[in-house]
Design a protein around this motif. Structure first.
Motif: not given
Length: 138
Positions: A130-137
């Motif tokens: 999740w963190d890798a896919e949504h970093s910066g959100e």
């Protein structure tokens, strides 16, 4: 609507949705409030091992302050999960033990701990994805 109008338009009366227990009040909110407390589960786990004196509890639960242990044990006593026994000695001795209700809760807490252990790695992996896919959100 004007900027000063903050009235809420009444909705047609609809039946309230059933909670997690259906239409009755099963007390789940009260239980979750107690278990959601930072220290409650740790105190219950420690007392599931047997009778403990106040200082034994304090030493066994890293990071808990004397004040928080006092508040937590009082709340657990009030809820009927823990029994407090004070002995007329100098200095006063106090010990705590789970009640029958507390022991039954300890079984549920133990099952939750077992579940947590069994699923720790998959949850950590899911969080990493999740963190890798949504970093910066955030």
């Amino acid at each position: 609507m004007s900027a000063t109008n903050t009235a809420v338009t009444p909705q047609a009366s609809a039946p309230a949705p059933a909670g997690p227990c259906g239409d009755d009040d099963c007390g789940i909110r009260d239980v979750l409030d107690r278990l959601g407390d930072r220290w409650t589960v740790l105190v219950i786990v420690e007392l599931s091992k047997g009778v403990r004196r106040f200082r034994e509890l304090e030493r066994a639960i890293p990071g808990i302050s004397q004040r928080m242990l006092t508040l937590t044990t009082k709340r657990l006593c009030r809820d009927g999960l823990v029994e407090r026994n004070a002995y007329p000695t100098i200095p006063p001795q106090v010990d705590y033990r789970l009640t029958e209700t507390g022991r039954s809760l300890a079984g549920a807490v133990s099952a939750l701990a077992d579940w947590s252990r069994a699923h720790k790695d998959p949850i950590a992996a899911a969080r990493a994805r999740w963190d890798a896919e949504h970093s910066g959100e955030l």
